[in-house]
Motif scaffolding. Structure first.
Motif, mmCIF file in Angstrom:
data_model
loop_
_atom_site.group_PDB
_atom_site.id
_atom_site.type_symbol
_atom_site.label_atom_id
_atom_site.label_comp_id
_atom_site.label_asym_id
_atom_site.label_seq_id
_atom_site.Cartn_x
_atom_site.Cartn_y
_atom_site.Cartn_z
ATOM 1 N N GLN A 77 0.827 -1.210 0.000
ATOM 2 C CA GLN A 77 0.000 0.000 0.000
ATOM 3 C C GLN A 77 0.860 1.257 0.000
ATOM 4 O O GLN A 77 0.568 2.215 -0.720
ATOM 5 C CB GLN A 77 -0.967 0.006 1.186
ATOM 6 C CG GLN A 77 -1.874 1.220 1.242
ATOM 7 C CD GLN A 77 -2.835 1.338 0.060
ATOM 8 O OE1 GLN A 77 -2.927 0.461 -0.799
ATOM 9 N NE2 GLN A 77 -3.551 2.435 0.002
ATOM 10 N N ASN A 88 -4.516 7.490 -0.255
ATOM 11 C CA ASN A 88 -5.890 7.020 -0.367
ATOM 12 C C ASN A 88 -5.908 5.532 -0.066
ATOM 13 O O ASN A 88 -5.008 4.806 -0.470
ATOM 14 C CB ASN A 88 -6.428 7.285 -1.781
ATOM 15 C CG ASN A 88 -7.935 7.298 -1.838
ATOM 16 O OD1 ASN A 88 -8.603 6.554 -1.125
ATOM 17 N ND2 ASN A 88 -8.467 8.149 -2.686
ATOM 18 N N HIS A 89 -6.964 5.074 0.615
ATOM 19 C CA HIS A 89 -7.092 3.639 0.898
ATOM 20 C C HIS A 89 -7.371 2.850 -0.373
ATOM 21 O O HIS A 89 -6.909 1.724 -0.521
ATOM 22 C CB HIS A 89 -8.206 3.387 1.920
ATOM 23 C CG HIS A 89 -7.875 3.909 3.275
ATOM 24 N ND1 HIS A 89 -7.033 3.248 4.144
ATOM 25 C CD2 HIS A 89 -8.265 5.044 3.917
ATOM 26 C CE1 HIS A 89 -6.934 3.945 5.269
ATOM 27 N NE2 HIS A 89 -7.657 5.038 5.154
ATOM 28 N N GLU A 90 -8.138 3.423 -1.271
ATOM 29 C CA GLU A 90 -8.465 2.747 -2.528
ATOM 30 C C GLU A 90 -8.067 3.652 -3.684
ATOM 31 O O GLU A 90 -8.745 4.624 -3.994
ATOM 32 C CB GLU A 90 -9.952 2.405 -2.579
ATOM 33 C CG GLU A 90 -10.324 1.354 -1.555
ATOM 34 C CD GLU A 90 -11.778 0.954 -1.603
ATOM 35 O OE1 GLU A 90 -12.460 1.238 -2.608
ATOM 36 O OE2 GLU A 90 -12.243 0.360 -0.616
ATOM 37 N N PHE A 97 -10.413 -2.765 -0.094
ATOM 38 C CA PHE A 97 -9.571 -3.134 1.044
ATOM 39 C C PHE A 97 -9.635 -4.631 1.332
ATOM 40 O O PHE A 97 -8.605 -5.295 1.466
ATOM 41 C CB PHE A 97 -9.978 -2.325 2.285
ATOM 42 C CG PHE A 97 -9.224 -2.713 3.514
ATOM 43 C CD1 PHE A 97 -7.904 -2.332 3.693
ATOM 44 C CD2 PHE A 97 -9.825 -3.481 4.508
ATOM 45 C CE1 PHE A 97 -7.191 -2.696 4.823
ATOM 46 C CE2 PHE A 97 -9.120 -3.847 5.639
ATOM 47 C CZ PHE A 97 -7.801 -3.454 5.800
ATOM 48 N N GLU A 112 -6.601 -0.567 8.344
ATOM 49 C CA GLU A 112 -5.465 0.122 7.731
ATOM 50 C C GLU A 112 -5.455 1.580 8.149
ATOM 51 O O GLU A 112 -6.472 2.255 8.081
ATOM 52 C CB GLU A 112 -5.592 0.023 6.213
ATOM 53 C CG GLU A 112 -4.533 0.758 5.435
ATOM 54 C CD GLU A 112 -4.717 0.550 3.939
ATOM 55 O OE1 GLU A 112 -5.675 1.132 3.377
ATOM 56 O OE2 GLU A 112 -3.921 -0.194 3.344
ATOM 57 N N ASN A 113 -4.286 2.053 8.593
ATOM 58 C CA ASN A 113 -4.050 3.472 8.831
ATOM 59 C C ASN A 113 -3.046 3.935 7.790
ATOM 60 O O ASN A 113 -2.053 3.247 7.546
ATOM 61 C CB ASN A 113 -3.468 3.709 10.226
ATOM 62 C CG ASN A 113 -4.481 3.483 11.333
ATOM 63 O OD1 ASN A 113 -5.679 3.390 11.098
ATOM 64 N ND2 ASN A 113 -3.993 3.387 12.556
ATOM 65 N N ILE A 114 -3.296 5.085 7.190
ATOM 66 C CA ILE A 114 -2.354 5.649 6.231
ATOM 67 C C ILE A 114 -2.051 7.092 6.621
ATOM 68 O O ILE A 114 -2.833 7.735 7.323
ATOM 69 C CB ILE A 114 -2.868 5.555 4.769
ATOM 70 C CG1 ILE A 114 -4.220 6.254 4.607
ATOM 71 C CG2 ILE A 114 -2.942 4.099 4.322
ATOM 72 C CD1 ILE A 114 -4.741 6.292 3.163
ATOM 73 N N HIS A 134 -8.070 6.629 13.567
ATOM 74 C CA HIS A 134 -6.840 5.841 13.521
ATOM 75 C C HIS A 134 -6.512 5.247 14.894
ATOM 76 O O HIS A 134 -6.068 4.104 14.998
ATOM 77 C CB HIS A 134 -5.679 6.695 13.006
ATOM 78 C CG HIS A 134 -5.851 7.114 11.587
ATOM 79 N ND1 HIS A 134 -6.100 8.416 11.233
ATOM 80 C CD2 HIS A 134 -5.831 6.403 10.435
ATOM 81 C CE1 HIS A 134 -6.217 8.497 9.910
ATOM 82 N NE2 HIS A 134 -6.063 7.284 9.399
ATOM 83 N N SER A 162 1.900 3.380 5.682
ATOM 84 C CA SER A 162 0.775 2.452 5.781
ATOM 85 C C SER A 162 0.988 1.555 6.993
ATOM 86 O O SER A 162 2.080 1.032 7.205
ATOM 87 C CB SER A 162 0.661 1.615 4.513
ATOM 88 O OG SER A 162 -0.395 0.674 4.637
#
Length: 167
Positions: A77, A88-90, A97, A112-114, A134, A162
């Protein structure tokens, strides 16, 4: 038989056995989809693990352990975000995800934390601590952890972080 002569049937058997051995070994290699996308990434799980476990201990929660699949997913990621230059997660044309976690072999339930812009793992961790969503992830019912960063070398060399929390 002299030292220079060859026993052709014995050489043929040896070649066949060697070929069979290589064929069997090739079946044991890791599937390519489980490999993180190549990039300029670093694993920071060992740096963040004591920080998150201290936080979890303060809430009387069990500690997390390093999860190799979560490390691979975090690396993947972070590399994808750095390549896209976008947090962005996606990402565009990416799977969701759950599909991504399944593809990477991460045991679900997962989170997931970004983050982006922090120059150290400690600063990324602090940014996540100060974000209610988060923080909730870090205090969730998870057992495993993977944390990675990747630099966007194509433009501003900005770090993309990530964190994957897994069961």
């Amino acid at each position: 038989m002299s030292a220079n002569s060859f026993d052709l049937p014995q050489l043929t058997r040896r070649a066949a056995l060697a070929g069979l051995g290589l064929t069997l070994l090739s079946g044991c290699t890791t599937v390519a989809v489980l490999q993180p996308e190549p990039g300029n990434s670093d694993d920071h799980t060992k740096t963040v693990l004591p920080l998150i476990n201290k936080l979890r201990a303060s809430k009387k929660l069990p500690p997390l352990v390093e999860d190799k699949a979560a490390v691979a997913a975090a690396t993947d990621q972070a590399n994808r975000m750095a390549k896209a230059g976008e947090m962005n997660h996606e990402l565009k044309s990416e799977d969701d995800f759950t599909s991504r976690m399944n593809r990477m072999g991460v045991r679900l339930q997962a989170a997931e934390n970004i983050a982006t812009g922090q120059d150290t793992a400690e600063r990324a961790f602090q940014a996540w601590v100060h974000s209610p969503k988060h923080l909730k992830n870090m205090l969730g019912p998870y057992k495993g952890l993977g944390v990675a960063v990747s630099q966007n070398s194509a433009s501003d060399n900005r770090p993309f972080w990530s964190m994957i929390l897994s069961n």
